[in-house]
Design a protein around this motif. Structure first.
Motif, short mmCIF file in Angstrom:
data_model
loop_
_atom_site.label_atom_id
_atom_site.label_comp_id
_atom_site.label_asym_id
_atom_site.label_seq_id
_atom_site.Cartn_x
_atom_site.Cartn_y
_atom_site.Cartn_z
N CYS A 28 -10.72 -12.98 -13.56
CA CYS A 28 -9.72 -13.92 -13.03
C CYS A 28 -9.16 -13.36 -11.72
N LEU A 29 -9.71 -13.83 -10.60
CA LEU A 29 -9.27 -13.39 -9.28
C LEU A 29 -8.24 -14.36 -8.71
N HIS A 30 -7.34 -13.83 -7.87
CA HIS A 30 -6.35 -14.65 -7.17
C HIS A 30 -6.35 -14.23 -5.71
N VAL A 31 -7.02 -15.01 -4.88
CA VAL A 31 -7.19 -14.68 -3.46
C VAL A 31 -6.25 -15.57 -2.65
N GLN A 197 -7.00 0.41 4.70
CA GLN A 197 -6.53 0.04 6.02
C GLN A 197 -6.68 -1.45 6.34
N MET A 198 -7.45 -2.18 5.52
CA MET A 198 -7.67 -3.58 5.88
C MET A 198 -7.15 -4.60 4.88
N ALA A 199 -6.99 -4.21 3.60
CA ALA A 199 -6.69 -5.20 2.56
C ALA A 199 -5.19 -5.36 2.33
N ASP A 200 -4.80 -6.59 2.00
CA ASP A 200 -3.42 -6.89 1.60
C ASP A 200 -3.27 -6.87 0.08
N ARG A 201 -4.37 -7.15 -0.60
CA ARG A 201 -4.37 -7.24 -2.05
C ARG A 201 -5.73 -6.75 -2.54
N ILE A 202 -5.75 -6.14 -3.72
CA ILE A 202 -7.01 -5.62 -4.23
C ILE A 202 -7.23 -6.03 -5.68
N GLY A 203 -8.50 -6.06 -6.06
CA GLY A 203 -8.90 -6.19 -7.44
C GLY A 203 -9.92 -5.11 -7.73
N ASP A 214 -3.51 -6.43 -7.80
CA ASP A 214 -2.13 -6.37 -7.33
C ASP A 214 -2.11 -6.24 -5.81
N GLU A 215 -0.90 -6.32 -5.26
CA GLU A 215 -0.71 -6.10 -3.83
C GLU A 215 -1.04 -4.64 -3.50
N LEU A 216 -1.52 -4.42 -2.28
CA LEU A 216 -1.74 -3.07 -1.78
C LEU A 216 -0.58 -2.76 -0.84
#
Length: 242
Positions: A28-31, A197-203, A214-216
């Motif tokens: 279950c991803l949330h992009v 360095q590039m992501a706002d959120r990760i799974g 969650d948020e990075l």
């Protein structure tokens, strides 16, 4: 949460009967829209299989994909650009000729070729045969091909594979610029320092399941988090099997 893409209990199995293998289970991803989402996981964890289902390259065994608020349909692929595995280029054609083939197939104006060449910084190499490109240039050409149709979602599977440090840095900066252009990016990678360095959120996917999302945040120790999630997931799997 304003998501351009969600997956609900997304599952992919290969084989039948006793030979059935589950590659992805209940993911279950949330992009979120106009952000960079980093999809992490060990080799063989199910990252590429998940991305291929979102891109229509594999059919899910069960579960749902929701794009821009509605159930995913084939027409949504016009809104989704992707670079999965190697860039799909003709080595005997130049960068410009490769792009012209795609614009012709999609019915796009030829001026779009110059636009995407500028975006990926390949304007000066437009006449050079793609077979003579470095790995970094091939990756940038692959991204240019994915950008031609003005996608709102760009999916990149391990785009830094085989790149030297300069190529990785250039690609990272390119990806970070996309949200300001209205493009959401879903990128898988095993290079944690680059995702940091590039992501706002990760799974984080382990053993085919989404073990963390969650948020990075600034100051997060992504390497430690990744290792902790993987260890916890493995320990939980052993406990369940027992």
């Amino acid at each position: 949460m304003d998501c351009i893409l969600q997956t609900r209990a997304l599952t992919k199995r290969f084989g039948r009967g006793h030979d059935t293998q589950t590659a992805v289970e209940d993911v279950c991803l949330h992009v979120e829209r106009q952000r960079v989402y980093g999809l992490l996981g060990p080799n063989g964890a199910g990252k590429s299989t998940t991305l291929k289902m979102i891109c229509g390259m594999l059919r899910p065994s069960s579960g749902d994909i929701v794009f821009d608020g509605h159930p995913w349909r084939r027409d949504d692929l016009y809104e989704i650009g992707s670079l999965i595995e190697e860039a799909p280029v003709y080595p005997n054609l130049s960068a410009r000729e490769n792009l012209r083939v795609r614009t012709t197939l999609l019915g796009l104006p030829e001026q779009r070729i110059d636009e995407v060449l500028e975006i990926v910084d390949l304007t000066s190499a437009g006449k050079k045969r793609a077979g003579r490109f470095s790995m970094g240039m091939r990756q940038r050409l692959g991204i240019a091909l994915a950008l031609l149709a003005h996608p709102r979602l760009l999916i990149l599977d391990e785009p830094t594979n085989g790149l030297d440090p300069i190529g990785i840095e250039e690609l990272r900066d390119l990806i970070r610029d996309f949200p300001a252009q209205g493009i959401t990016v879903l990128v898988s990678s095993h290079i944690l320092s680059e995702v940091q360095q590039m992501a706002d959120r990760i799974g984080i996917i382990t053993d085919g399941r989404l073990a963390y999302e969650d948020e990075l945040r600034p100051g997060d120790d992504l390497e430690r988090l990744f290792m902790d999630v993987c260890r916890t997931s493995r320990a939980g799997k052993r406990g369940w099997a027992a």
